[in-house]
Design an enzyme around this catalytic site. Sequence first.
Site, mmCIF file in Angstrom:
data_model
loop_
_atom_site.group_PDB
_atom_site.id
_atom_site.type_symbol
_atom_site.label_atom_id
_atom_site.label_comp_id
_atom_site.label_asym_id
_atom_site.label_seq_id
_atom_site.Cartn_x
_atom_site.Cartn_y
_atom_site.Cartn_z
ATOM 1 N N GLY A 64 -10.479 -10.272 -40.793
ATOM 2 C CA GLY A 64 -9.718 -10.056 -42.023
ATOM 3 C C GLY A 64 -10.274 -8.966 -42.907
ATOM 4 O O GLY A 64 -11.315 -9.145 -43.550
ATOM 5 N N PRO A 84 -2.799 -8.065 -49.378
ATOM 6 C CA PRO A 84 -1.430 -7.697 -49.777
ATOM 7 C C PRO A 84 -1.348 -6.346 -50.501
ATOM 8 O O PRO A 84 -0.433 -5.585 -50.283
ATOM 9 C CB PRO A 84 -1.008 -8.843 -50.696
ATOM 10 C CG PRO A 84 -1.843 -10.006 -50.252
ATOM 11 C CD PRO A 84 -3.138 -9.435 -49.762
ATOM 12 N N GLY A 135 -4.072 -1.973 -48.024
ATOM 13 C CA GLY A 135 -3.981 -1.794 -46.572
ATOM 14 C C GLY A 135 -4.800 -0.587 -46.157
ATOM 15 O O GLY A 135 -5.987 -0.712 -45.840
ATOM 16 N N ILE A 182 -3.027 -10.765 -40.852
ATOM 17 C CA ILE A 182 -4.181 -10.999 -39.983
ATOM 18 C C ILE A 182 -3.754 -11.603 -38.638
ATOM 19 O O ILE A 182 -3.114 -12.671 -38.600
ATOM 20 C CB ILE A 182 -5.219 -11.928 -40.673
ATOM 21 C CG1 ILE A 182 -5.601 -11.358 -42.051
ATOM 22 C CG2 ILE A 182 -6.462 -12.114 -39.786
ATOM 23 C CD1 ILE A 182 -6.077 -9.922 -42.077
ATOM 24 N N ARG A 187 20.079 3.371 -10.155
ATOM 25 C CA ARG A 187 21.365 3.440 -10.860
ATOM 26 C C ARG A 187 22.146 4.675 -10.400
ATOM 27 O O ARG A 187 21.628 5.798 -10.458
ATOM 28 C CB ARG A 187 21.112 3.522 -12.369
ATOM 29 C CG ARG A 187 22.347 3.753 -13.208
ATOM 30 C CD ARG A 187 23.158 2.495 -13.321
ATOM 31 N NE ARG A 187 24.243 2.635 -14.303
ATOM 32 C CZ ARG A 187 25.198 1.736 -14.445
ATOM 33 N NH1 ARG A 187 25.205 0.638 -13.699
ATOM 34 N NH2 ARG A 187 26.138 1.905 -15.333
ATOM 35 N N ILE A 242 17.288 6.177 -20.802
ATOM 36 C CA ILE A 242 17.504 6.300 -19.355
ATOM 37 C C ILE A 242 18.262 5.087 -18.810
ATOM 38 O O ILE A 242 19.085 5.207 -17.904
ATOM 39 C CB ILE A 242 16.145 6.523 -18.628
ATOM 40 C CG1 ILE A 242 15.625 7.924 -18.965
ATOM 41 C CG2 ILE A 242 16.276 6.334 -17.118
ATOM 42 C CD1 ILE A 242 14.240 8.233 -18.466
ATOM 43 N N GLY A 301 20.406 3.505 -20.490
ATOM 44 C CA GLY A 301 21.724 3.463 -21.134
ATOM 45 C C GLY A 301 21.967 2.117 -21.815
ATOM 46 O O GLY A 301 21.036 1.551 -22.403
ATOM 47 N N GLU A 350 -4.430 -1.092 -37.442
ATOM 48 C CA GLU A 350 -5.782 -0.490 -37.388
ATOM 49 C C GLU A 350 -5.756 0.974 -37.821
ATOM 50 O O GLU A 350 -6.386 1.832 -37.215
ATOM 51 C CB GLU A 350 -6.405 -0.669 -36.003
ATOM 52 C CG GLU A 350 -6.656 -2.149 -35.745
ATOM 53 C CD GLU A 350 -7.544 -2.437 -34.574
ATOM 54 O OE1 GLU A 350 -8.472 -1.644 -34.323
ATOM 55 O OE2 GLU A 350 -7.320 -3.467 -33.932
HETATM 56 C C1 LIG Z 1 1.203 -6.927 -36.472
HETATM 57 C C2 LIG Z 1 0.056 -6.527 -37.353
HETATM 58 C C3 LIG Z 1 -1.225 -6.996 -37.066
HETATM 59 C C4 LIG Z 1 -2.300 -6.671 -37.909
HETATM 60 N N1 LIG Z 1 -3.531 -7.225 -37.674
HETATM 61 C C5 LIG Z 1 -4.524 -7.042 -38.594
HETATM 62 C C6 LIG Z 1 -5.756 -7.743 -38.471
HETATM 63 O O1 LIG Z 1 -5.981 -8.504 -37.520
HETATM 64 N N2 LIG Z 1 -6.706 -7.567 -39.437
HETATM 65 C C7 LIG Z 1 -6.509 -6.741 -40.506
HETATM 66 O O2 LIG Z 1 -7.416 -6.632 -41.342
HETATM 67 N N3 LIG Z 1 -5.343 -6.051 -40.654
HETATM 68 C C8 LIG Z 1 -4.344 -6.191 -39.726
HETATM 69 N N4 LIG Z 1 -3.144 -5.532 -39.886
HETATM 70 C C9 LIG Z 1 -2.951 -4.676 -41.050
HETATM 71 C C10 LIG Z 1 -2.847 -3.209 -40.723
HETATM 72 O O3 LIG Z 1 -4.078 -2.683 -40.350
HETATM 73 C C11 LIG Z 1 -2.224 -2.513 -41.956
HETATM 74 O O4 LIG Z 1 -0.855 -2.890 -41.974
HETATM 75 C C12 LIG Z 1 -2.363 -1.027 -41.919
HETATM 76 O O5 LIG Z 1 -3.704 -0.664 -42.070
HETATM 77 C C13 LIG Z 1 -1.524 -0.334 -43.000
HETATM 78 O O6 LIG Z 1 -1.693 -0.931 -44.241
HETATM 79 P P1 LIG Z 1 -0.394 -1.322 -45.121
HETATM 80 O O7 LIG Z 1 0.499 -2.057 -44.208
HETATM 81 O O8 LIG Z 1 -0.837 -1.994 -46.347
HETATM 82 O O9 LIG Z 1 0.296 0.074 -45.472
HETATM 83 P P2 LIG Z 1 -0.055 1.033 -46.702
HETATM 84 O O10 LIG Z 1 -1.502 1.313 -46.736
HETATM 85 O O11 LIG Z 1 0.583 0.498 -47.931
HETATM 86 O O12 LIG Z 1 0.708 2.360 -46.255
HETATM 87 C C14 LIG Z 1 2.102 2.571 -46.473
HETATM 88 C C15 LIG Z 1 2.432 4.016 -46.037
HETATM 89 O O13 LIG Z 1 1.671 4.952 -46.843
HETATM 90 C C16 LIG Z 1 0.914 5.795 -46.006
HETATM 91 N N5 LIG Z 1 -0.370 6.128 -46.647
HETATM 92 C C17 LIG Z 1 -1.250 5.299 -47.269
HETATM 93 N N6 LIG Z 1 -2.309 5.999 -47.712
HETATM 94 C C18 LIG Z 1 -2.098 7.287 -47.378
HETATM 95 C C19 LIG Z 1 -2.842 8.498 -47.546
HETATM 96 N N7 LIG Z 1 -4.027 8.522 -48.164
HETATM 97 N N8 LIG Z 1 -2.315 9.649 -47.053
HETATM 98 C C20 LIG Z 1 -1.106 9.649 -46.431
HETATM 99 N N9 LIG Z 1 -0.370 8.547 -46.237
HETATM 100 C C21 LIG Z 1 -0.857 7.380 -46.692
HETATM 101 C C22 LIG Z 1 0.687 4.991 -44.718
HETATM 102 O O14 LIG Z 1 0.392 5.840 -43.631
HETATM 103 C C23 LIG Z 1 2.037 4.294 -44.580
HETATM 104 O O15 LIG Z 1 2.957 5.177 -43.987
HETATM 105 C C24 LIG Z 1 -2.072 -5.809 -39.020
HETATM 106 C C25 LIG Z 1 -0.788 -5.313 -39.278
HETATM 107 C C26 LIG Z 1 0.267 -5.669 -38.477
HETATM 108 C C27 LIG Z 1 1.645 -5.149 -38.823
#
Ligand SMILES: Cc1cc2nc3c(=O)[nH]c(=O)nc-3n(C[C@H](O)[C@H](O)[C@H](O)COP(=O)(O)OP(=O)(O)OC[C@H]3O[C@@H](n4cnc5c(N)ncnc54)[C@H](O)[C@@H]3O)c2cc1C
Length: 379
Positions: free
Chosen positions: A124, A128, A131, A157, A268, A337, A339, A363
Amino acid sequence: MDFNQNENQKMIAQMIESFAEQNIRPKMNEWDEKQIFPVDTFNKLGELGVMGVLVPEQYGGSGFGYYEYVTTIVAISKVCGGIGLSVAAHNSLCTNHILQFGTEEQKMKYLPNLASGKHIGAWGLTEPNTGSDAGNMQTVAKKEGDYWVLNGTKNFITHGKSGNVAVVIARTGDPRTKDNSTAFIVEKGTPGFTGGKKEDKLGMRCSETAEMIFDNVKIHDSQRLGEVGAGFKQALYILDGGRISIAALSLGIAKGAFECALQYSKERHQFDRPISSFQGISFKLADMATQIEAAELLINNAVFRKSKGLKLSKESAMAKLYASEVAVSVSNDAIQILGGYGYLKDFPVEKFYRDAKLCTIGEGTSEIQKLVISREILS
Ligand SMILES: Cc1cc2nc3c(=O)[nH]c(=O)nc-3n(C[C@H](O)[C@H](O)[C@H](O)COP(=O)(O)OP(=O)(O)OC[C@H]3O[C@@H](n4cnc5c(N)ncnc54)[C@H](O)[C@@H]3O)c2cc1C
């Protein structure tokens, strides 16, 4: 660099192919539709050594290196991206964090159960409101005598609800200061620690994604991983290897989608000819094959550096960036491909397409990979 698979890699690929055909392919559409996280499949994968690929034998693991690890993730993800994601997160995030930064006592206590698949691991970092900007986390750990008290919420997570053991990174210093976070091992069942909402996702639906909630969770200082203040640095190190994981996951998805499209294009017939005889289709296949090979070479480069102990932030970010975008593009082309049939659940390509999109987000998004690469090339 040697591009040939070693004997272990060949053995792993064969073993997983046969396991996946019997235990994953027949059930994966149901898991996908109902968002079932198949814990027993991970227990069985543990018996095959797949849940502790990088863990040394002395801690109950398979004792392999990154070449074998990549082969494992590719082979699983060629069949099901969701299972691939869960195996990757379990191995390279939670288990690897304890392996890299745990004390001998912590390794002896946690690694055997994780490596054998008896326990599922979670990791973790994301919250929220933080990210990509994970360093700004709001989950806090306060020292009280020999204990730490954790409060906050992690979200997105992998195995946030079902994980038996979680590595959690929490803030132990002031916001926006250097070295202000620390990693802890938190066990399922610790009072105040609960799994929150399970997310309803576009793809990777059999891989559980959920919140982890910490409400005055009291854990002993012996559950701390490494130095106080080293949490974020440790996380960045783990993510360097984790990017190879997601690159491998992407490569497996791209290979699976490509193989399905290649076979379909030969079978196909339209206008009394196999569709593969149309240049519009064969050139698409040529582009897909080239992209897959380029992704594989970038991954091999990152794995080579990892296995030599060389710095790999740029190379693993390049591999993750390119391979994840290739997974999306190849699975999109695969649907084209096939369709109309590509749009149906009768063939696996629509699932590959939905699963692939996660690879450009998890990640570290593609934009964050470009940030890492540009920083490295401009420094
Ligand atoms: C299915 C799934 C499994 C996951 N598993 C884990 C896990 O096990 N543990 C864990 O800790 N996390 C996990 N995550 C979280 C994941 O790592 C984050 O969703 C990811 O790092 C992006 O963070 P965010 O979703 O808050 O997007 P945000 O950070 O809010 O980004 C939103 C948009 O803004 C862009 N952005 C943000 N900052 C910048 C910048 N400086 N320059 C340019 N663009 C930027 C991003 O590229 C994106 O397009 C998981 C996510 C999913 C969907």
